[in-house]
Design an enzyme around this catalytic site. Structure first.
Site, PDB file in Angstrom:
ATOM      1  N   SER A 201      -6.834   4.986   2.091  1.00  0.00           N
ATOM      2  CA  SER A 201      -5.627   5.770   2.325  1.00  0.00           C
ATOM      3  C   SER A 201      -5.894   7.165   2.889  1.00  0.00           C
ATOM      4  O   SER A 201      -5.010   7.760   3.484  1.00  0.00           O
ATOM      5  CB  SER A 201      -4.813   5.871   1.042  1.00  0.00           C
ATOM      6  OG  SER A 201      -5.611   6.361  -0.011  1.00  0.00           O
TER       7      SER A 201
ATOM      8  N   HIS B  37      -2.173  -0.446   1.931  1.00  0.00           N
ATOM      9  CA  HIS B  37      -1.833   0.172   3.222  1.00  0.00           C
ATOM     10  C   HIS B  37      -2.067  -0.763   4.410  1.00  0.00           C
ATOM     11  O   HIS B  37      -1.869  -0.361   5.558  1.00  0.00           O
ATOM     12  CB  HIS B  37      -2.641   1.456   3.436  1.00  0.00           C
ATOM     13  CG  HIS B  37      -2.152   2.611   2.621  1.00  0.00           C
ATOM     14  ND1 HIS B  37      -1.060   3.370   2.980  1.00  0.00           N
ATOM     15  CD2 HIS B  37      -2.601   3.123   1.447  1.00  0.00           C
ATOM     16  CE1 HIS B  37      -0.861   4.315   2.075  1.00  0.00           C
ATOM     17  NE2 HIS B  37      -1.778   4.192   1.137  1.00  0.00           N
TER      18      HIS B  37
ATOM     19  N   LYS C 136       5.166   0.228  -0.119  1.00  0.00           N
ATOM     20  CA  LYS C 136       4.785   0.873   1.141  1.00  0.00           C
ATOM     21  C   LYS C 136       5.518   0.212   2.309  1.00  0.00           C
ATOM     22  O   LYS C 136       6.706   0.428   2.445  1.00  0.00           O
ATOM     23  CB  LYS C 136       3.268   0.883   1.258  1.00  0.00           C
ATOM     24  CG  LYS C 136       2.745   1.835   0.179  1.00  0.00           C
ATOM     25  CD  LYS C 136       1.293   2.091   0.162  1.00  0.00           C
ATOM     26  CE  LYS C 136       1.022   3.189  -0.868  1.00  0.00           C
ATOM     27  NZ  LYS C 136      -0.035   2.872  -1.817  1.00  0.00           N
TER      28      LYS C 136
HETATM   29  C1  LIG Z   1      -0.243   3.171  -3.232  1.00  0.00           C
HETATM   30  C2  LIG Z   1      -1.420   2.422  -3.674  1.00  0.00           C
HETATM   31  C3  LIG Z   1      -1.426   1.755  -4.907  1.00  0.00           C
HETATM   32  C4  LIG Z   1      -0.289   1.861  -5.891  1.00  0.00           C
HETATM   33  O1  LIG Z   1       0.802   1.116  -5.489  1.00  0.00           O
HETATM   34  P1  LIG Z   1       2.233   1.387  -6.153  1.00  0.00           P
HETATM   35  O2  LIG Z   1       2.948   0.100  -5.960  1.00  0.00           O
HETATM   36  O3  LIG Z   1       2.862   2.517  -5.429  1.00  0.00           O
HETATM   37  O4  LIG Z   1       1.997   1.687  -7.603  1.00  0.00           O
HETATM   38  C5  LIG Z   1      -2.540   1.018  -5.233  1.00  0.00           C
HETATM   39  N1  LIG Z   1      -3.614   0.943  -4.397  1.00  0.00           N
HETATM   40  C6  LIG Z   1      -3.636   1.582  -3.217  1.00  0.00           C
HETATM   41  C7  LIG Z   1      -4.835   1.457  -2.334  1.00  0.00           C
HETATM   42  C8  LIG Z   1      -2.548   2.349  -2.823  1.00  0.00           C
HETATM   43  O5  LIG Z   1      -2.589   2.994  -1.656  1.00  0.00           O
END
Ligand SMILES: *Cc1c(COP(=O)(O)O)cnc(C)c1O
Length: 400
Positions: free
Chosen positions: A188, A216, A248
């Site tokens: 990320s 992502h 996302k």
């Molecule tokens: C955003 C993210 C999460 C968490 O996901 P949520 O559904 O928002 O709790 C987990 N792993 C990665 C790599 C992320 O970018």
């Protein structure tokens, strides 16, 4: 002698320390829906830091599905899925997701964080080993911490280092029972991709499981945004847990895994976050189903987010910016010191561009950056305005 203790004073002291060291979060407030442009803290801005890659958060089909299911089934599910909250719509979502992922089975959780925190500590215990990329997401780190297994960290995306750790693991006495290699699919902070085919190959040689967190990558990679496993054309025998999130690109909320039938049955019988916490509201599950339908019926969204990403990345590079290791619609603008990243973010903010400075301790001290994230519905005119703001700010700060 008894210590004279104050129960809570340290909370304020700690907060003031964070402020003093500039490590605190100042929350911005959205006054409109999340989209390519928003009103944030009273200012109309071009949104360059949302995860809403395909602009599905406001898609009429997704929003209507949520409203209709809420009218029909209520605001909440009334219980945990393990007890009395497992509605038909949750089951439908699990099945719909498995079809989308082309996997034997899928399971949805309340969030991505809860997925990693619930499932990972069940995969390994005493006598087992987790092998984890050094830049993995915090929810993976916490999931591993909750287990009693040994852990080894390999250098970011470094297949040779992973190989070395695995060879060393083979010499462990007594031999490890189970080994899992865990990696983010798309990282990320840099928007770079895990070398998943190479990781899967090494895992196969050692009989290790492969767990990829594609939060992502979904919606962005693979045919119709099916994600990283589809992108690299890997099989379920090569990647055993494909984990992701509906928060996302899918524009809603909820975590999920895909893999074998055995994995799914194991997961919902063992994950404490799944077993001991409420089910997502039926409206959320229905909205996720609608988002999956849109992904398959409007594949041009994925094409557009890549077009925007390429346009913006090339624009930044033409201006002379260092865009780091980006391979996806996450495009960092490298700034070096934290202060430069903060000043540049402030500058573009005043020009109506919202993007987040990412500074120490989230990244190394000399690797501060502004992270930008593109959306399928940004217009060229909006991206040009953003590039212009970066150009002016970058020149003022001596970055270009
Ligand atoms: C955003 C993210 C999460 C968490 O996901 P949520 O559904 O928002 O709790 C987990 N792993 C990665 C790599 C992320 O970018």
């Amino acid at each position: 002698m008894r210590v004279k203790r104050h129960p809570t004073r340290y909370l304020g002291e700690e907060y003031r320390r964070l402020v003093k060291e500039n490590l605190h979060w100042e929350l911005k407030v959205l006054e409109t829906a999340s989209g390519p442009t928003c009103v944030v803290d009273g200012r109309e801005v071009i949104m360059l830091c949302a995860n809403n890659y395909l602009n599905l958060a406001t898609h009429p089909k997704v929003v209507n599905a949520m409203i209709e299911a809420t009218r029909k089934y209520g605001a909440g599910a009334g219980s945990d899925r393990s007890i009395a909250g497992n509605m038909k719509v949750h089951e439908e979502l699990d099945k719909r997701l498995a079809r989308f992922k082309r996997a034997p089975a899928s399971l949805t959780y309340q969030t991505g964080f809860m997925t990693n925190e619930g499932l990972i500590p069940q995969l390994c215990g005493r006598g087992d080993l987790f092998v984890s990329d050094e830049l993995n997401h915090g929810s993976i780190i916490d999931g591993i911490r909750l287990s009693h297994a040994d852990r080894a960290i390999f250098k970011h995306k470094d297949v040779a280092d992973l190989d070395r750790i695995m060879e060393e693991a083979e010499r462990h006495d007594p031999p490890y029972n189970h080994i899992w290699i865990i990696t983010d699919g798309v990282f990320s902070m840099d928007g770079d991709l895990a070398p998943l085919p190479e990781i899967a190959k090494i895992a196969e040689e050692h009989g290790a499981g492969v767990y990829v967190d594609d939060a992502h990558g979904e919606g962005v990679l693979g045919e119709c945004g099916r994600g990283i496993v589809n992108h690299f054309k890997l099989t379920r025998d090569q990647v055993h847990v494909e984990m992701g999130t509906f928060s996302k690109a899918f524009g809603v909320i909820g975590g999920h895994i895909s893999g074998s039938e055995d994995l799914i049955k194991f997961a919902y019988n063992k994950s404490r976050t799944w077993l001991l916490s409420g089910a997502v509201p039926p409206g959320v599950a229905a909205a996720c189903i609608a988002a999956l339908d849109v992904m398959e019926s409007e594949p041009e969204r994925v094409k557009r987010v890549w077009e925007n990403r390429n346009y913006f990345l090339e624009g930044l590079q033409d201006l002379g910016f260092d865009t780091g290791n980006s391979e996806t619609p996450i495009v960092p603008v490298m700034c070096g010191r934290s202060k430069v990243a903060r000043d540049l973010a402030d500058y573009i903010w005043r020009k109506g561009i919202f993007a987040l400075p990412i500074v120490y301790p989230m990244v190394a001290r000399d690797k501060a950056r502004i992270r930008t994230q593109l959306c399928s519905d940004h217009t060229k005119e909006q991206l040009d305005r953003a590039l212009e703001a970066f150009k002016e700010g970058g020149r003022k700060l001596g970055l270009i």
